[in-house]
Motif scaffolding. Sequence first.
Motif, short mmCIF file in Angstrom:
data_model
loop_
_atom_site.label_atom_id
_atom_site.label_comp_id
_atom_site.label_asym_id
_atom_site.label_seq_id
_atom_site.Cartn_x
_atom_site.Cartn_y
_atom_site.Cartn_z
N VAL A 156 -15.11 14.09 28.34
CA VAL A 156 -14.29 14.38 27.15
C VAL A 156 -13.37 13.15 27.39
CG1 VAL A 156 -12.57 15.81 26.24
CG2 VAL A 156 -14.77 16.68 27.21
N LYS A 157 -13.10 12.57 26.17
CA LYS A 157 -11.91 11.88 25.80
C LYS A 157 -11.08 12.19 24.79
CE LYS A 157 -10.22 7.55 26.69
NZ LYS A 157 -9.34 7.29 27.70
N MET A 158 -9.83 12.04 25.06
CA MET A 158 -8.53 12.47 24.25
C MET A 158 -7.91 11.34 23.98
SD MET A 158 -7.74 16.23 25.88
CE MET A 158 -9.23 17.41 25.69
N GLU A 159 -7.86 10.76 22.62
CA GLU A 159 -7.20 9.35 22.41
C GLU A 159 -6.87 9.49 21.08
OE1 GLU A 159 -8.03 5.27 24.26
OE2 GLU A 159 -9.41 5.55 22.65
N MET A 160 -5.58 8.98 20.83
CA MET A 160 -4.85 8.84 19.38
C MET A 160 -5.49 9.85 18.34
SD MET A 160 -5.74 4.43 19.38
CE MET A 160 -6.06 4.64 17.70
N GLY A 161 -5.44 11.11 18.75
CA GLY A 161 -5.53 12.26 17.85
C GLY A 161 -6.87 12.36 17.79
N HIS A 162 -7.92 12.09 18.49
CA HIS A 162 -9.32 12.33 18.35
C HIS A 162 -9.70 12.84 19.97
CE1 HIS A 162 -9.55 10.66 14.31
NE2 HIS A 162 -8.98 9.33 14.89
N THR A 163 -10.54 13.64 19.52
CA THR A 163 -11.34 14.13 21.19
C THR A 163 -12.85 13.97 20.77
OG1 THR A 163 -9.63 15.92 21.45
CG2 THR A 163 -11.64 16.06 22.75
N ILE A 164 -13.53 13.31 21.73
CA ILE A 164 -14.83 13.21 21.76
C ILE A 164 -15.45 13.61 23.10
CG2 ILE A 164 -14.88 10.99 20.08
CD1 ILE A 164 -15.37 9.37 22.62
N TYR A 165 -16.77 13.79 22.79
CA TYR A 165 -17.34 14.28 24.28
C TYR A 165 -18.95 13.31 24.14
CZ TYR A 165 -20.96 17.02 21.67
OH TYR A 165 -22.06 17.55 21.13
N HIS A 166 -19.25 13.28 25.46
CA HIS A 166 -20.68 12.38 25.74
C HIS A 166 -21.25 13.11 26.63
CE1 HIS A 166 -20.15 8.82 23.19
NE2 HIS A 166 -18.86 8.49 23.71
N ARG A 167 -22.61 13.40 26.42
CA ARG A 167 -23.48 14.34 27.46
C ARG A 167 -24.44 13.40 28.12
NH1 ARG A 167 -27.33 18.80 24.95
NH2 ARG A 167 -28.30 16.99 24.33
N PHE A 168 -24.27 13.55 29.51
CA PHE A 168 -25.09 12.70 30.32
C PHE A 168 -25.75 13.69 31.45
CE2 PHE A 168 -21.11 10.30 29.54
CZ PHE A 168 -21.64 9.00 29.53
N ILE A 169 -26.92 13.00 31.80
CA ILE A 169 -27.66 13.62 32.81
C ILE A 169 -26.92 13.37 34.07
CG2 ILE A 169 -29.89 13.67 31.69
CD1 ILE A 169 -30.70 11.22 33.69
N LYS A 170 -27.19 14.48 35.06
CA LYS A 170 -26.16 14.29 36.27
C LYS A 170 -26.29 13.11 36.81
CE LYS A 170 -25.60 16.71 40.66
NZ LYS A 170 -25.84 17.52 41.56
N GLU A 171 -27.41 12.31 37.23
CA GLU A 171 -27.91 11.22 37.76
C GLU A 171 -27.07 10.17 37.04
OE1 GLU A 171 -31.54 13.59 38.21
OE2 GLU A 171 -30.13 13.21 36.88
N ASP A 172 -26.86 10.20 35.71
CA ASP A 172 -26.33 9.08 34.83
C ASP A 172 -24.81 9.32 35.29
OD1 ASP A 172 -28.53 7.65 34.24
OD2 ASP A 172 -28.54 8.56 32.17
N TYR A 173 -24.33 10.37 35.08
CA TYR A 173 -22.98 10.62 35.37
C TYR A 173 -22.60 10.29 36.72
CZ TYR A 173 -18.61 12.82 36.29
OH TYR A 173 -17.24 13.00 36.92
N GLU A 174 -23.29 10.57 37.76
CA GLU A 174 -22.91 10.08 39.12
C GLU A 174 -22.90 8.36 39.09
OE1 GLU A 174 -25.96 11.92 41.41
OE2 GLU A 174 -24.66 13.76 41.51
N VAL A 175 -23.72 7.73 38.43
CA VAL A 175 -23.89 6.37 38.41
C VAL A 175 -22.62 5.88 37.61
CG1 VAL A 175 -24.78 4.19 37.47
CG2 VAL A 175 -26.39 5.87 38.54
N LEU A 176 -22.14 6.70 36.68
CA LEU A 176 -21.05 6.18 35.71
C LEU A 176 -19.77 6.12 36.70
CD1 LEU A 176 -20.05 5.66 32.95
CD2 LEU A 176 -19.70 8.17 32.73
N MET A 177 -19.61 7.16 37.66
CA MET A 177 -18.41 7.37 38.35
C MET A 177 -18.49 6.52 39.58
SD MET A 177 -16.62 9.40 36.94
CE MET A 177 -17.15 8.89 35.28
N GLU A 178 -19.44 5.67 39.95
CA GLU A 178 -19.50 4.79 41.13
C GLU A 178 -18.51 3.69 41.09
OE1 GLU A 178 -23.50 3.40 41.55
OE2 GLU A 178 -24.26 5.16 42.58
#
Length: 178
Positions: A156-178
């Motif tokens: 989830v990202k909250m920015e400039m009065g908007h909230t958005i979400y993106h869905r990731f599979i667990k493995e992609d999320y883990e790569v994103l956080m590296e």
Amino acid sequence: MQEDRLIRNIIDQMKEVHLKLGFVKESTRLYFAWETIGHLLDTDCSDHRKLLEDLNKNPVFAEGKLGKLRFRENKGRAEVTIPPEGAVYVNREVPAPPFLSAVIRLFESHHSPDLEQIRACFAEFGEYVCRPSGNGDFDYVLYFCDPCVDPYYYCVKMEMGHTIYHRFIKEDYEVLME
């Protein structure tokens, strides 16, 4: 190769599109990072040409419930084309996942849902984790302790009065956080 996991992900993405935008009987194109294809299929994806050849010859993708899937490379990503009968199958035969439906309703009914509203939505469906994402691209990550409720990681990202979400599979999320 875990063909069923890729098919499940394709169906999940198509259902999300149908819930957000409505059903249209037409071909659908989905784009995947090669790393995501590798994660979903539990296979090496370093030789894209060979993998595309294997996927296009695989009977699971040629004669399944989604119709004949076509795979090709497009601008450095894997492109999957699902024929119109695949969209019809997802629309008619795949029930709307209760949690995903609730999240989409929340984001449709509130221009910018706050964290407490998002957490309340998750809490309706089971035990979940909510923590700061640790990545500058997103503020928070939420996911269920039991992936049977919903297997995705919601960033989830909250920015400039908007909230958005993106869905990731667990493995992609883990790569994103590296």
